[in-house]
Design an enzyme around this catalytic site. Sequence first.
Site, PDB file in Angstrom:
ATOM      1  N   ALA A   1      -6.688  11.616  -7.901  1.00  0.00           N
ATOM      2  CA  ALA A   1      -7.579  10.731  -7.147  1.00  0.00           C
ATOM      3  C   ALA A   1      -7.525   9.331  -7.745  1.00  0.00           C
ATOM      4  O   ALA A   1      -8.489   8.577  -7.679  1.00  0.00           O
ATOM      5  CB  ALA A   1      -9.010  11.265  -7.170  1.00  0.00           C
TER       6      ALA A   1
ATOM      7  N   HIS B   1      -7.541   8.886   0.546  1.00  0.00           N
ATOM      8  CA  HIS B   1      -7.957   7.902  -0.463  1.00  0.00           C
ATOM      9  C   HIS B   1      -9.424   7.516  -0.257  1.00  0.00           C
ATOM     10  O   HIS B   1      -9.784   6.345  -0.120  1.00  0.00           O
ATOM     11  CB  HIS B   1      -7.075   6.661  -0.423  1.00  0.00           C
ATOM     12  CG  HIS B   1      -6.990   5.981  -1.761  1.00  0.00           C
ATOM     13  ND1 HIS B   1      -5.830   5.442  -2.262  1.00  0.00           N
ATOM     14  CD2 HIS B   1      -7.918   5.781  -2.727  1.00  0.00           C
ATOM     15  CE1 HIS B   1      -6.046   4.924  -3.462  1.00  0.00           C
ATOM     16  NE2 HIS B   1      -7.321   5.126  -3.764  1.00  0.00           N
TER      17      HIS B   1
ATOM     18  N   GLU C   1       0.627   4.482   1.473  1.00  0.00           N
ATOM     19  CA  GLU C   1      -0.598   4.763   2.220  1.00  0.00           C
ATOM     20  C   GLU C   1      -0.710   3.827   3.415  1.00  0.00           C
ATOM     21  O   GLU C   1      -0.400   2.637   3.297  1.00  0.00           O
ATOM     22  CB  GLU C   1      -1.818   4.601   1.308  1.00  0.00           C
ATOM     23  CG  GLU C   1      -1.852   5.606   0.168  1.00  0.00           C
ATOM     24  CD  GLU C   1      -3.087   5.498  -0.698  1.00  0.00           C
ATOM     25  OE1 GLU C   1      -3.905   4.571  -0.470  1.00  0.00           O
ATOM     26  OE2 GLU C   1      -3.244   6.315  -1.611  1.00  0.00           O
TER      27      GLU C   1
END
Length: 317
Positions: free
Chosen positions: A233, A283, A264
């Site tokens: 994370a 995310h 991303e």
Amino acid sequence: MTTTLITTPTFARHSSEPWDILLRADAGPVRPEENAALPHGELLRRIGEADALIVGMDPITADVMDAAPRLKVIAKHGVGTDTIDLDAARRRDIPVVFAPGSNSRAVAEYTFGLILSARRSITASHQAVSDGGWPKIFGPELAEQTLGIIGLGRIGRLLAGYARAFGMTVLAHDPHLDPAAVERENAAPVRLDDLLIRSDVVSLHLPGDPAAGPLLDHARLNTMKSGALLVNAARGGLVDEHALADLLHSGRLGGVAFDAFAVEPLDGASPLRTAPRTLLTSHMAACTPQANHAMGIQVAQDVVRVLTGQPPVHRAA
């Protein structure tokens, strides 16, 4: 007239106070209509009149700074500044501010949620039941398992506390802390390779370094304990995702739970999309109203300080 260009769509999403701080200081906040980070070309087009810039995951490179002759401050709406060329900012005497600690609890809680969900196949069971099934999926209890934390900063320390509450043994590797500092957090200090070999769950909590390449390449991933879970994370570039997918397909690893990726949004061709035993999220570990409010307040206040000739409180460069 002063202009603050805000490219992150989450700024002041759960509280108007950060926006009001800028308005009261006549900082001229402007937010593009896009509900995502601006494409690089669009950012270059819009930044020319900006005195301040508040960003999320946008890459802020030297050419962006050169396109903004009035730019006095860059603010990261978050913690990690690895998407900002700090050296380029220093050369141009543009301070970079950020919001340390603002989302630590949010990310730590979310990370532990990923661990629980992945270990007990909670999302997989939900999907199966939604599809009409009724599976009994077995997964290990966390008690007496070993959690290896790579990066024992604010988030890592909170995660260590949650893990101990569940009866886990905690190992930690942090090149910036001496062993005594790690031990004060009730974690055992170990070398990175030892942590990978010994841990049932490995969780990443450190900034990325695009120039260094993946911290966990194929060789290191292959040293992880058979059946181990890898949790990320933090930043996607920390892990070789192709090597990781290969080890999942081979059955070498027990699973991954990722909230951060090298590209991303997650690329359609990403090997993780088709790999087994994956838990992939967008995310969003820091997405709590409390964290959003705190980071917005911190960056807005520091932007105003710089624009009014005062030193910022939270300066990264």
